[in-house]
Design a protein around this motif. Structure first.
Motif, PDB file in Angstrom:
ATOM      1  N   GLU A   5     -21.487  19.158   5.952  1.00  0.00           N
ATOM      2  CA  GLU A   5     -20.903  17.811   6.090  1.00  0.00           C
ATOM      3  C   GLU A   5     -20.940  17.067   4.751  1.00  0.00           C
ATOM      4  O   GLU A   5     -19.989  16.390   4.367  1.00  0.00           O
ATOM      5  N   ARG A   6     -22.063  17.204   4.069  1.00  0.00           N
ATOM      6  CA  ARG A   6     -22.236  16.541   2.768  1.00  0.00           C
ATOM      7  C   ARG A   6     -21.197  17.051   1.767  1.00  0.00           C
ATOM      8  O   ARG A   6     -20.519  16.262   1.092  1.00  0.00           O
ATOM      9  N   ALA A   7     -21.075  18.380   1.695  1.00  0.00           N
ATOM     10  CA  ALA A   7     -20.131  18.975   0.733  1.00  0.00           C
ATOM     11  C   ALA A   7     -18.696  18.521   1.035  1.00  0.00           C
ATOM     12  O   ALA A   7     -17.907  18.268   0.110  1.00  0.00           O
ATOM     13  N   LEU A   8     -18.377  18.383   2.320  1.00  0.00           N
ATOM     14  CA  LEU A   8     -17.006  17.983   2.684  1.00  0.00           C
ATOM     15  C   LEU A   8     -16.759  16.503   2.377  1.00  0.00           C
ATOM     16  O   LEU A   8     -15.647  16.138   1.975  1.00  0.00           O
ATOM     17  N   CYS A   9     -17.767  15.659   2.538  1.00  0.00           N
ATOM     18  CA  CYS A   9     -17.613  14.242   2.141  1.00  0.00           C
ATOM     19  C   CYS A   9     -17.337  14.159   0.640  1.00  0.00           C
ATOM     20  O   CYS A   9     -16.428  13.430   0.195  1.00  0.00           O
ATOM     21  N   ILE A  10     -18.120  14.890  -0.128  1.00  0.00           N
ATOM     22  CA  ILE A  10     -17.954  14.841  -1.592  1.00  0.00           C
ATOM     23  C   ILE A  10     -16.590  15.419  -1.979  1.00  0.00           C
ATOM     24  O   ILE A  10     -15.875  14.853  -2.818  1.00  0.00           O
ATOM     25  N   ALA A  11     -16.214  16.531  -1.339  1.00  0.00           N
ATOM     26  CA  ALA A  11     -14.914  17.146  -1.654  1.00  0.00           C
ATOM     27  C   ALA A  11     -13.765  16.193  -1.332  1.00  0.00           C
ATOM     28  O   ALA A  11     -12.775  16.113  -2.076  1.00  0.00           O
ATOM     29  N   GLN A  12     -13.902  15.457  -0.223  1.00  0.00           N
ATOM     30  CA  GLN A  12     -12.831  14.520   0.140  1.00  0.00           C
ATOM     31  C   GLN A  12     -12.723  13.389  -0.889  1.00  0.00           C
ATOM     32  O   GLN A  12     -11.624  12.976  -1.254  1.00  0.00           O
TER      33      GLN A  12
ATOM     34  N   THR B   5      -9.755  12.782  17.460  1.00  0.00           N
ATOM     35  CA  THR B   5      -8.889  11.686  17.948  1.00  0.00           C
ATOM     36  C   THR B   5      -9.138  10.420  17.143  1.00  0.00           C
ATOM     37  O   THR B   5      -8.218   9.662  16.828  1.00  0.00           O
ATOM     38  N   THR B   6     -10.409  10.193  16.800  1.00  0.00           N
ATOM     39  CA  THR B   6     -10.728   9.000  15.999  1.00  0.00           C
ATOM     40  C   THR B   6     -10.083   9.093  14.618  1.00  0.00           C
ATOM     41  O   THR B   6      -9.473   8.124  14.140  1.00  0.00           O
ATOM     42  N   LEU B   7     -10.196  10.248  13.994  1.00  0.00           N
ATOM     43  CA  LEU B   7      -9.615  10.402  12.654  1.00  0.00           C
ATOM     44  C   LEU B   7      -8.107  10.169  12.701  1.00  0.00           C
ATOM     45  O   LEU B   7      -7.546   9.477  11.841  1.00  0.00           O
ATOM     46  N   VAL B   8      -7.457  10.716  13.720  1.00  0.00           N
ATOM     47  CA  VAL B   8      -6.000  10.518  13.824  1.00  0.00           C
ATOM     48  C   VAL B   8      -5.684   9.044  14.099  1.00  0.00           C
ATOM     49  O   VAL B   8      -4.755   8.480  13.522  1.00  0.00           O
ATOM     50  N   SER B   9      -6.496   8.396  14.949  1.00  0.00           N
ATOM     51  CA  SER B   9      -6.244   6.960  15.238  1.00  0.00           C
ATOM     52  C   SER B   9      -6.363   6.134  13.965  1.00  0.00           C
ATOM     53  O   SER B   9      -5.658   5.141  13.787  1.00  0.00           O
TER      54      SER B   9
ATOM     55  N   PRO C 248     -10.285  19.506   9.300  1.00  0.00           N
ATOM     56  CA  PRO C 248      -9.193  19.423   8.320  1.00  0.00           C
ATOM     57  C   PRO C 248      -8.549  18.037   8.272  1.00  0.00           C
ATOM     58  O   PRO C 248      -7.806  17.735   7.343  1.00  0.00           O
ATOM     59  N   TYR C 249      -8.849  17.189   9.258  1.00  0.00           N
ATOM     60  CA  TYR C 249      -8.295  15.830   9.269  1.00  0.00           C
ATOM     61  C   TYR C 249      -9.125  14.876   8.423  1.00  0.00           C
ATOM     62  O   TYR C 249      -8.710  13.739   8.189  1.00  0.00           O
TER      63      TYR C 249
ATOM     64  N   LEU D 256       0.818  -1.220   0.000  1.00  0.00           N
ATOM     65  CA  LEU D 256       0.000   0.000   0.000  1.00  0.00           C
ATOM     66  C   LEU D 256       0.848   1.265   0.000  1.00  0.00           C
ATOM     67  O   LEU D 256       0.316   2.375  -0.049  1.00  0.00           O
ATOM     68  N   ALA D 257       2.168   1.104   0.071  1.00  0.00           N
ATOM     69  CA  ALA D 257       3.063   2.269   0.180  1.00  0.00           C
ATOM     70  C   ALA D 257       2.910   3.166  -1.049  1.00  0.00           C
ATOM     71  O   ALA D 257       2.911   2.692  -2.184  1.00  0.00           O
ATOM     72  N   GLY D 258       2.742   4.464  -0.779  1.00  0.00           N
ATOM     73  CA  GLY D 258       2.643   5.438  -1.865  1.00  0.00           C
ATOM     74  C   GLY D 258       1.233   5.664  -2.370  1.00  0.00           C
ATOM     75  O   GLY D 258       1.024   6.532  -3.221  1.00  0.00           O
ATOM     76  N   LYS D 259       0.260   4.910  -1.844  1.00  0.00           N
ATOM     77  CA  LYS D 259      -1.124   5.134  -2.282  1.00  0.00           C
ATOM     78  C   LYS D 259      -1.770   6.215  -1.410  1.00  0.00           C
ATOM     79  O   LYS D 259      -1.556   6.229  -0.193  1.00  0.00           O
ATOM     80  N   PRO D 260      -2.610   7.088  -1.986  1.00  0.00           N
ATOM     81  CA  PRO D 260      -3.267   8.114  -1.172  1.00  0.00           C
ATOM     82  C   PRO D 260      -4.416   7.524  -0.350  1.00  0.00           C
ATOM     83  O   PRO D 260      -5.049   6.546  -0.769  1.00  0.00           O
ATOM     84  N   ALA D 261      -4.672   8.141   0.799  1.00  0.00           N
ATOM     85  CA  ALA D 261      -5.744   7.665   1.678  1.00  0.00           C
ATOM     86  C   ALA D 261      -6.344   8.828   2.453  1.00  0.00           C
ATOM     87  O   ALA D 261      -5.688   9.850   2.677  1.00  0.00           O
ATOM     88  N   CYS D 262      -7.603   8.664   2.851  1.00  0.00           N
ATOM     89  CA  CYS D 262      -8.265   9.667   3.697  1.00  0.00           C
ATOM     90  C   CYS D 262      -9.189   8.934   4.670  1.00  0.00           C
ATOM     91  O   CYS D 262      -9.462   7.741   4.495  1.00  0.00           O
ATOM     92  N   VAL D 263      -9.650   9.645   5.696  1.00  0.00           N
ATOM     93  CA  VAL D 263     -10.443   9.013   6.759  1.00  0.00           C
ATOM     94  C   VAL D 263     -11.670   9.864   7.086  1.00  0.00           C
ATOM     95  O   VAL D 263     -11.656  11.082   6.910  1.00  0.00           O
ATOM     96  N   PHE D 264     -12.740   9.200   7.545  1.00  0.00           N
ATOM     97  CA  PHE D 264     -13.944   9.934   7.948  1.00  0.00           C
ATOM     98  C   PHE D 264     -14.639   9.208   9.098  1.00  0.00           C
ATOM     99  O   PHE D 264     -14.476   7.998   9.273  1.00  0.00           O
TER     100      PHE D 264
END
Ligand SMILES: Cc1cc2nc3c(=O)[nH]c(=O)nc-3n(C[C@H](O)[C@H](O)[C@H](O)COP(=O)(O)O)c2cc1C
Length: 195
Positions: free
Chosen positions: A176-183, A122-126, A157-158, A102-110
């Motif tokens: 919240e909706r707009a930020l999910c779509i933007a992410q 704290t959850t997002l960082v975990s 921002p996390y 998985l190294a080098g692949k982009p990822a995000c969390v919600f």
């Protein structure tokens, strides 16, 4: 085509709704497609957790992780942390980790919480920690997204977040909706650039 994996766990449906919005953002990017996957619950003897809905996406296989161009990972907040079923899933990925698959692949969390200050960040960082060990490139949300300043509910921002209320029945707000779509869009755009 860039194949983006949206992997989540959801019992009450809040994180699932967010996952569908992240997937919508991904699909808005030409040449990007979203694949939704979930994980089974981990049985405990506490007995107060409902089963995950049967009508959800398939359970995630290691192969789903291996072939994806990027990953969006969603979890309910559990005591300020990622839910055990997702942590259990990541604890079973050491074969991929050793190979750097998985190294080098982009990822995000919600995430989603019952209370407004119940530990979204704290959850997002975990959730980022296993992804960093895997060498993934973590994407947050920039403040150029005006909804980060405007929101009266979730959105960090996390990564995207949702304030769901104690019955998990608050609608996903417009911000919240707009930020999910933007992410989702951001993940897909970066994955395509990297490939
Ligand atoms: C064991 C457990 C621990 C939880 N811990 C928190 C918490 O620390 N903070 C919070 O605001 N909500 C907490 N919640 C509530 C969930 O995070 C919230 O209901 C979330 O929106 C559920 O997402 P889902 O509908 O996708 O399952 C907890 C729920 C459970 C069952």
């Amino acid at each position: 085509m860039a194949d983006l994996l949206v992997l989540y766990y959801s019992v009450g449906g809040s994180v699932r709704r967010m996952a569908e919005l992240v997937a919508e953002g991904i699909e808005r990017v030409p040449h990007a497609s979203a694949r939704l996957r979930t994980v089974p619950r981990v049985f405990t003897n506490i007995g107060d957790e409902k089963a995950i809905p049967a009508d959800g996406p398939p359970y995630c296989e290691l192969e789903d992780l291996e072939r994806c161009a990027g990953l969006a990972l969603g979890s309910p907040t559990r005591f300020g942390n990622m839910a055990a079923p997702l942590k259990h899933f990541w604890d079973g990925t050491s074969l991929l980790w050793r190979r750097g698959a998985l190294a080098g692949k982009p990822a995000c969390v919600f995430t989603s919480t019952a209370s407004l200050h119940g530990g979204q960040e704290t959850t997002l960082v975990s959730m980022m920690l296993p992804l960093l060990h895997h060498g993934m490139l973590i994407l947050g949300l920039p403040y150029t997204q005006a909804e980060l300043d405007a929101t009266r509910a979730g959105g960090t921002p996390y990564g995207p977040s949702h304030f769901a209320g104690t019955a998990d029945d608050f609608a996903v707000s417009a911000e919240e909706r707009a930020l999910c779509i933007a992410q989702g869009r951001r993940l897909a755009e970066v994955a395509l650039k990297l490939s």
